[in-house]
Enzyme design. Structure first.
Site, PDB file in Angstrom:
ATOM      1  N   ASP A   1     -14.301  -2.359 -16.987  1.00 12.20           N
ATOM      2  CA  ASP A   1     -14.543  -3.749 -16.569  1.00 12.20           C
ATOM      3  C   ASP A   1     -14.798  -3.590 -14.793  1.00 12.20           C
ATOM      4  O   ASP A   1     -14.466  -3.111 -14.361  1.00 12.20           O
ATOM      5  CB  ASP A   1     -13.721  -4.818 -16.909  1.00 12.20           C
ATOM      6  CG  ASP A   1     -14.196  -6.237 -16.714  1.00 12.20           C
ATOM      7  OD1 ASP A   1     -14.690  -6.825 -17.810  1.00 12.20           O
ATOM      8  OD2 ASP A   1     -14.737  -6.708 -15.436  1.00 12.20           O
ATOM      9  N   ILE A   2     -16.171  -4.390 -14.396  1.00 12.61           N
ATOM     10  CA  ILE A   2     -16.367  -4.001 -13.206  1.00 12.61           C
ATOM     11  C   ILE A   2     -15.598  -5.105 -12.063  1.00 12.61           C
ATOM     12  O   ILE A   2     -15.401  -4.641 -11.016  1.00 12.61           O
ATOM     13  CB  ILE A   2     -17.877  -4.578 -12.950  1.00 12.61           C
ATOM     14  CG1 ILE A   2     -18.545  -4.045 -11.907  1.00 12.61           C
ATOM     15  CG2 ILE A   2     -18.164  -6.244 -13.038  1.00 12.61           C
ATOM     16  CD1 ILE A   2     -19.968  -4.096 -11.970  1.00 12.61           C
TER      17      ILE A   2
ATOM     18  N   ASN B   1     -13.417 -13.224 -26.382  1.00 11.39           N
ATOM     19  CA  ASN B   1     -13.812 -14.516 -25.762  1.00 11.39           C
ATOM     20  C   ASN B   1     -15.123 -14.926 -26.462  1.00 11.39           C
ATOM     21  O   ASN B   1     -15.962 -14.062 -26.658  1.00 11.39           O
ATOM     22  CB  ASN B   1     -14.166 -14.597 -24.195  1.00 11.39           C
ATOM     23  CG  ASN B   1     -13.159 -14.503 -23.522  1.00 11.39           C
ATOM     24  OD1 ASN B   1     -11.978 -14.866 -23.749  1.00 11.39           O
ATOM     25  ND2 ASN B   1     -13.269 -13.748 -22.268  1.00 11.39           N
TER      26      ASN B   1
ATOM     27  N   GLU C   1     -18.787 -14.910 -20.629  1.00 10.03           N
ATOM     28  CA  GLU C   1     -20.001 -15.100 -19.710  1.00 10.03           C
ATOM     29  C   GLU C   1     -20.939 -14.211 -20.371  1.00 10.03           C
ATOM     30  O   GLU C   1     -22.314 -14.470 -20.019  1.00 10.03           O
ATOM     31  CB  GLU C   1     -19.343 -14.025 -18.624  1.00 10.03           C
ATOM     32  CG  GLU C   1     -18.539 -15.049 -17.585  1.00 10.03           C
ATOM     33  CD  GLU C   1     -17.838 -14.206 -16.625  1.00 10.03           C
ATOM     34  OE1 GLU C   1     -18.390 -13.051 -16.347  1.00 10.03           O
ATOM     35  OE2 GLU C   1     -16.753 -14.221 -16.009  1.00 10.03           O
ATOM     36  N   VAL C   2     -20.854 -12.930 -20.865  1.00 11.16           N
ATOM     37  CA  VAL C   2     -21.972 -12.390 -21.505  1.00 11.16           C
ATOM     38  C   VAL C   2     -22.094 -12.070 -23.249  1.00 11.16           C
ATOM     39  O   VAL C   2     -21.198 -12.091 -23.847  1.00 11.16           O
ATOM     40  CB  VAL C   2     -21.527 -10.819 -21.059  1.00 11.16           C
ATOM     41  CG1 VAL C   2     -22.653  -9.826 -21.577  1.00 11.16           C
ATOM     42  CG2 VAL C   2     -21.265 -10.495 -19.671  1.00 11.16           C
TER      43      VAL C   2
ATOM     44  N   HIS D   1     -18.275  -8.064 -27.406  1.00 13.72           N
ATOM     45  CA  HIS D   1     -17.207  -7.137 -26.475  1.00 13.72           C
ATOM     46  C   HIS D   1     -15.915  -7.460 -26.539  1.00 13.72           C
ATOM     47  O   HIS D   1     -15.400  -8.850 -26.753  1.00 13.72           O
ATOM     48  CB  HIS D   1     -17.803  -7.131 -25.141  1.00 13.72           C
ATOM     49  CG  HIS D   1     -17.767  -8.316 -24.342  1.00 13.72           C
ATOM     50  ND1 HIS D   1     -18.422  -9.334 -24.374  1.00 13.72           N
ATOM     51  CD2 HIS D   1     -16.646  -8.992 -23.570  1.00 13.72           C
ATOM     52  CE1 HIS D   1     -18.411 -10.377 -23.743  1.00 13.72           C
ATOM     53  NE2 HIS D   1     -17.131 -10.382 -23.420  1.00 13.72           N
TER      54      HIS D   1
ATOM     55  N   HIS E   1     -12.135  -6.990 -24.700  1.00 12.72           N
ATOM     56  CA  HIS E   1     -11.640  -6.663 -23.519  1.00 12.72           C
ATOM     57  C   HIS E   1     -10.264  -5.955 -24.186  1.00 12.72           C
ATOM     58  O   HIS E   1      -9.430  -6.225 -24.869  1.00 12.72           O
ATOM     59  CB  HIS E   1     -10.940  -7.785 -22.812  1.00 12.72           C
ATOM     60  CG  HIS E   1     -12.081  -8.665 -22.249  1.00 12.72           C
ATOM     61  ND1 HIS E   1     -12.555  -8.650 -21.042  1.00 12.72           N
ATOM     62  CD2 HIS E   1     -12.790  -9.327 -22.809  1.00 12.72           C
ATOM     63  CE1 HIS E   1     -13.578  -9.332 -20.501  1.00 12.72           C
ATOM     64  NE2 HIS E   1     -13.868  -9.943 -21.802  1.00 12.72           N
TER      65      HIS E   1
HETATM   66  P1  AMP Z   1     -16.517 -12.350 -20.990  1.00  7.95           P
HETATM   67  O1  AMP Z   1     -16.088 -13.414 -20.001  1.00  7.95           O
HETATM   68  O2  AMP Z   1     -15.646 -12.269 -22.138  1.00  7.95           O
HETATM   69  O3  AMP Z   1     -18.028 -12.393 -21.432  1.00  7.95           O
HETATM   70  O4  AMP Z   1     -16.482 -11.066 -20.153  1.00  7.95           O
HETATM   71  C1  AMP Z   1     -17.392 -10.382 -19.332  1.00  7.95           C
HETATM   72  C2  AMP Z   1     -16.892  -9.419 -18.763  1.00  7.95           C
HETATM   73  O5  AMP Z   1     -17.704  -8.467 -18.399  1.00  7.95           O
HETATM   74  C3  AMP Z   1     -16.250  -9.920 -17.357  1.00  7.95           C
HETATM   75  O6  AMP Z   1     -14.786  -9.450 -17.336  1.00  7.95           O
HETATM   76  C4  AMP Z   1     -17.159  -8.812 -16.050  1.00  7.95           C
HETATM   77  O7  AMP Z   1     -16.411  -8.680 -15.142  1.00  7.95           O
HETATM   78  C5  AMP Z   1     -17.682  -7.861 -17.052  1.00  7.95           C
HETATM   79  N1  AMP Z   1     -19.090  -7.209 -16.407  1.00  7.95           N
HETATM   80  C6  AMP Z   1     -19.920  -7.819 -16.241  1.00  7.95           C
HETATM   81  N2  AMP Z   1     -20.961  -7.072 -15.701  1.00  7.95           N
HETATM   82  C7  AMP Z   1     -20.440  -5.861 -15.886  1.00  7.95           C
HETATM   83  C8  AMP Z   1     -21.011  -4.654 -15.721  1.00  7.95           C
HETATM   84  N3  AMP Z   1     -22.226  -4.300 -15.252  1.00  7.95           N
HETATM   85  N4  AMP Z   1     -20.028  -3.400 -15.682  1.00  7.95           N
HETATM   86  C9  AMP Z   1     -18.705  -3.563 -16.272  1.00  7.95           C
HETATM   87  N5  AMP Z   1     -18.375  -4.824 -16.402  1.00  7.95           N
HETATM   88  C10 AMP Z   1     -19.071  -5.868 -16.241  1.00  7.95           C
END
Ligand code: AMP
Length: 118
Positions: free
Chosen positions: A33-34, A91, A99-100, A104, A106
């Site tokens: 994770d970034i 999530n 967010e994405v 996925h 974690h």
């Molecule tokens: P969620 O809130 O469950 O959708 O988590 C999305 C996660 O993706 C967050 O923890 C971000 O820090 C991570 N994230 C977003 N963009 C990137 C990226 N380019 N590389 C790695 N992690 C990312």
């Protein structure tokens, strides 16, 4: 929600954004994770175009679901978190703060984790 391939994880799968790869097979890609929220914080994204956990389970075959679950275990092994323990988080949707919009998991570990909300 309809899957939209403009999301950042779809771009990662297409090789348009680089990542720090941990594990990959035909079902999943895992990378760090970034913005880590624990000493070890990895993401395991599915290669299926699924928005979230429910979308993935409802629209995948048993072998796709099994393959993705096993990829999570392979990633946890590579991270070395199995013995000391880890947390898996999916999530899903607005209240979770997802967010994405691409499935996925974690994987959090490497230290004792806070127990609020879990
Ligand atoms: P969620 O809130 O469950 O959708 O988590 C999305 C996660 O993706 C967050 O923890 C971000 O820090 C991570 N994230 C977003 N963009 C990137 C990226 N380019 N590389 C790695 N992690 C990312």
């Amino acid at each position: 929600m309809e899957y939209n391939s403009d999301n950042v994880f779809a771009k990662i799968l297409r090789g348009e954004i680089p990542t720090n790869k941990i594990y990959e097979d035909e079902y999943a890609l895992a990378f760090y994770d970034i913005a880590p929220k624990a000493k070890i914080h990895a993401l395991v994204i599915s290669k299926a175009m699924a928005v979230d956990f429910e979308d993935f389970v409802e629209h995948s075959t048993a072998s796709e679901i099994e393959g993705y679950m096993r990829a999570i275990v392979r990633t946890a092994e590579k991270l070395g978190v199995i013995k000391e323990g880890y947390r898996l988080v999916f999530n899903s949707g607005k209240n979770s703060g997802q967010e994405v919009p691409h499935l996925h998991a974690h994987i959090l570990g490497g230290e004792p984790l806070p127990t609020n909300h879990m």
